[in-house]
Design an enzyme around this catalytic site. Structure first.
Site, mmCIF file in Angstrom:
data_model
loop_
_atom_site.group_PDB
_atom_site.id
_atom_site.type_symbol
_atom_site.label_atom_id
_atom_site.label_comp_id
_atom_site.label_asym_id
_atom_site.label_seq_id
_atom_site.Cartn_x
_atom_site.Cartn_y
_atom_site.Cartn_z
ATOM 1 N N GLU A 28 34.921 15.494 12.246
ATOM 2 C CA GLU A 28 36.733 15.801 11.725
ATOM 3 C C GLU A 28 36.905 15.838 13.064
ATOM 4 O O GLU A 28 38.513 16.229 12.956
ATOM 5 C CB GLU A 28 36.346 17.242 10.690
ATOM 6 C CG GLU A 28 36.031 16.837 9.467
ATOM 7 C CD GLU A 28 35.549 17.850 8.854
ATOM 8 O OE1 GLU A 28 36.631 18.094 8.742
ATOM 9 O OE2 GLU A 28 34.536 18.450 7.878
ATOM 10 N N SER A 158 36.249 16.750 4.561
ATOM 11 C CA SER A 158 36.987 15.848 4.770
ATOM 12 C C SER A 158 36.954 15.127 3.802
ATOM 13 O O SER A 158 36.795 14.052 3.878
ATOM 14 C CB SER A 158 37.089 16.692 5.797
ATOM 15 O OG SER A 158 37.760 17.278 6.818
ATOM 16 N N TYR A 224 43.736 11.928 5.015
ATOM 17 C CA TYR A 224 44.279 12.166 6.441
ATOM 18 C C TYR A 224 45.720 10.735 6.696
ATOM 19 O O TYR A 224 46.155 10.619 7.671
ATOM 20 C CB TYR A 224 43.796 12.039 7.080
ATOM 21 C CG TYR A 224 42.556 13.444 6.726
ATOM 22 C CD1 TYR A 224 43.470 14.847 7.481
ATOM 23 C CD2 TYR A 224 41.191 13.463 7.091
ATOM 24 C CE1 TYR A 224 42.403 15.776 6.874
ATOM 25 C CE2 TYR A 224 40.940 14.238 6.873
ATOM 26 C CZ TYR A 224 41.641 15.647 6.025
ATOM 27 O OH TYR A 224 40.770 17.059 6.415
ATOM 28 N N ARG A 262 40.899 28.076 1.826
ATOM 29 C CA ARG A 262 41.254 26.931 0.881
ATOM 30 C C ARG A 262 40.049 27.146 0.162
ATOM 31 O O ARG A 262 39.050 26.819 0.546
ATOM 32 C CB ARG A 262 41.130 26.082 1.538
ATOM 33 C CG ARG A 262 42.573 25.434 0.659
ATOM 34 C CD ARG A 262 43.317 23.766 0.884
ATOM 35 N NE ARG A 262 41.885 23.043 0.464
ATOM 36 C CZ ARG A 262 41.574 22.041 1.486
ATOM 37 N NH1 ARG A 262 41.791 21.989 2.995
ATOM 38 N NH2 ARG A 262 40.642 21.172 1.056
ATOM 39 N N ASP A 264 38.539 24.669 -3.273
ATOM 40 C CA ASP A 264 38.933 22.662 -4.376
ATOM 41 C C ASP A 264 38.114 23.560 -5.651
ATOM 42 O O ASP A 264 36.813 24.124 -6.070
ATOM 43 C CB ASP A 264 37.975 21.912 -3.082
ATOM 44 C CG ASP A 264 39.140 21.711 -1.998
ATOM 45 O OD1 ASP A 264 40.258 22.559 -2.544
ATOM 46 O OD2 ASP A 264 38.213 21.466 -0.879
ATOM 47 N N GLU A 277 34.415 23.790 -3.786
ATOM 48 C CA GLU A 277 33.978 24.438 -2.285
ATOM 49 C C GLU A 277 34.585 24.863 -1.945
ATOM 50 O O GLU A 277 36.178 25.393 -2.084
ATOM 51 C CB GLU A 277 33.754 23.286 -1.104
ATOM 52 C CG GLU A 277 34.229 22.532 -1.287
ATOM 53 C CD GLU A 277 34.142 21.223 -0.219
ATOM 54 O OE1 GLU A 277 34.633 21.463 0.870
ATOM 55 O OE2 GLU A 277 33.687 19.920 -0.554
ATOM 56 N N ASN A 279 36.889 26.447 1.823
ATOM 57 C CA ASN A 279 37.165 25.732 3.831
ATOM 58 C C ASN A 279 37.581 26.965 3.787
ATOM 59 O O ASN A 279 38.579 27.392 4.243
ATOM 60 C CB ASN A 279 37.949 25.413 3.126
ATOM 61 C CG ASN A 279 38.014 24.177 4.397
ATOM 62 O OD1 ASN A 279 37.972 24.510 5.680
ATOM 63 N ND2 ASN A 279 38.410 22.614 4.476
ATOM 64 N N GLY A 283 42.975 22.870 7.225
ATOM 65 C CA GLY A 283 43.493 21.416 8.217
ATOM 66 C C GLY A 283 45.030 22.371 7.805
ATOM 67 O O GLY A 283 45.441 22.549 7.373
#
Length: 320
Positions: A28, A158, A224, A262, A264, A277, A279, A283
Site C-alpha cells: 500500500e 485496501s 482509490y 475505521r 468495516d 475488520e 483499520n 487512508g
C-alpha cells in the site's frame, strides 16, 4: 451520537516538531504516500512544524538525531511494520508520542483472524471463517462455510489479495493470489448486502458511510481510482444508524484500539450487521472514508488532521 468534544489545543507549537511518516515498503506504499502528502499539507496549513519521512529506517535515524518530537503515522499495510505494532513498539521504546493505536491494538487490528477471535469471544457478530493453514483442504473449508466465500490474506488491507469465490473451481486461484502476501490466509463466509464503514475519532463513532461502487464490488480500483463510487453518509437512519455506530465503537475498543481508526461492516438484507475488520491507520486520500464521515459533522480535512494529531498528546494536555 456522542457529541464531538472541542479541540484540546489551539497553539500548533504544542505539538513541537512532527514527523509525518508515510510510504514504506508495503503493498500500500502509493496510497500511503498520497495520504501522507495530504496530511502534511493540512498540518502545515494550520501552522504545525511538520516534515515528511519515508519509511521506518529514515524515521529511526531522524529520531536518534532528535529531529522530531512526535510522529503522525500514516504508513499503511503489514510489510514494513507501520501498522502491525512494530513501529509502535519502537516508538514506545524511544518514548516518542505518536498517533493511532498502541502496540496491542495495532498488532491485533492487522491480524484479521485474531481480531475475529476476540470479537467472537465477546459475542460481537462477524462472518464465520476458516484459517487456511499450509496444506489445508480449501475445498473442505469452503464446503463447511458454504459458497460463496471470500479468500484473503489475514494481514493486508485496501482489498489487496482479496478474491470472491462462487464455485469450487475458483478456489485454487484465490488461494494462490492471497498467498503472495505475508501472513496466514483467511476464508470467510460472504455476506450479501450493503457495505458500510464507521470512522472512529477519539471516543466518538462518526456517521456511517454506505459504499455503493459502480461495479459489482468495492475493490482496490473502486477505492482509490474510480470516480463513480457513491458514498452515502450517514449510511442509515434512526435506530439502525445508532446501532451500527455503537457496534463499531465496541469492536474498536475490544480490539485494543485507540486514537482513531475505521471499522468495516457488512449488513445483510435482514438488517443484521457483521464486523469485517478494523483499520488502525486509515487512508487520508481524496477517496478516503474517515474524512468523508468527519465532514458530515462539520470537521474539515485540516481540522481532522489536527484532531488526529491531538490524540498523540498525553491526557490532560491542553492550551487555552
Amino acid at each position: 451520537m456522542t457529541p464531538i468534544p472541542a479541540p484540546r489545543v489551539n497553539d500548533p507549537k504544542a505539538f513541537g516538531r512532527v514527523a509525518v511518516l508515510m510510504g514504506g515498503t508495503s503493498a500500500e506504499r502509493e496510497v500511503s504516500l498520497e495520504s501522507g502528502r495530504n496530511v502534511l499539507e493540512a498540518l502545515r496549513a494550520r501552522g504545525v512544524d511538520a516534515q515528511p519521512v519515508d519509511g521506518i529506517p529514515a524515521l529511526l535515524e531522524a529520531l536518534l538525531a532528535k529531529r522530531f518530537d512526535r510522529v503522525f503515522n500514516i504508513l499503511h499495510g503489514n510489510k514494513g511494520g507501520g501498522e502491525d505494532g512494530t513501529l509502535q513498539g519502537l516508538l514506545e521504546a524511544l518514548r516518542v508520542p505518536y498517533t493511532g493505536s498502541g502496540v496491542l491494538g495495532s498488532a491485533l487490528g492487522m491480524d484479521k483472524i485474531r481480531t475475529k477471535q476476540v470479537w467472537l469471544s465477546l459475542g460481537l457478530p462477524t462472518p464465520r471463517y476458516a484459517r487456511l493453514a499450509p496444506g489445508a483442504d480449501v475445498v473442505e473449508a469452503a464446503r463447511a462455510l458454504g459458497l460463496p466465500v471470500i479468500v484473503k490474506p489475514s494481514c493486508e488491507g485496501s482489498s489487496v489479495g482479496v478474491s470472491r469465490v462462487f464455485d469450487e473451481a475458483g478456489l485454487a486461484a484465490a488461494v494462490d493470489l492471497a498467498a503472495r502476501y505475508p501472513g496466514e490466509l483467511l476464508m470467510e463466509q460472504m455476506i450479501v448486502g450493503g457495505e458500510y464503514t464507521v470512522g472512529i475519532l477519539g471516543d466518538v463513532a462518526l456517521p456511517s458511510i454506505r459504499i455503493v461502487p459502480a461495479g459489482e464490488y468495492y475493490d482496490y480500483h473502486a477505492k482509490y481510482v474510480a470516480e463513480d463510487t457513491q458514498y452515502l453518509c450517514p449510511g442509515l437512519d434512526g435506530e439502525a444508524e445508532a446501532a451500527i455506530r455503537s457496534l463499531a465503537l465496541s469492536a474498536f475498543r475490544a480490539a485494543g484500539c485507540t486514537g482513531w481508526g475505521r471499522v468495516d461492516v457488512m449488513r445483510d438484507a435482514a438488517g443484521n450487521n457483521y464486523l469485517l475488520e478494523v483499520n488502525t491507520a486509515p487512508g487520508m486520500t481524496s477517496h478516503s472514508l474517515v474524512p468523508k464521515a468527519a465532514g458530515q459533522v462539520g470537521i474539515g480535512f485540516e481540522e481532522l488532521c489536527w484532531r488526529v494529531l491531538e490524540t498523540s498528546l498525553p491526557p490532560g494536555d491542553a492550551t487555552p
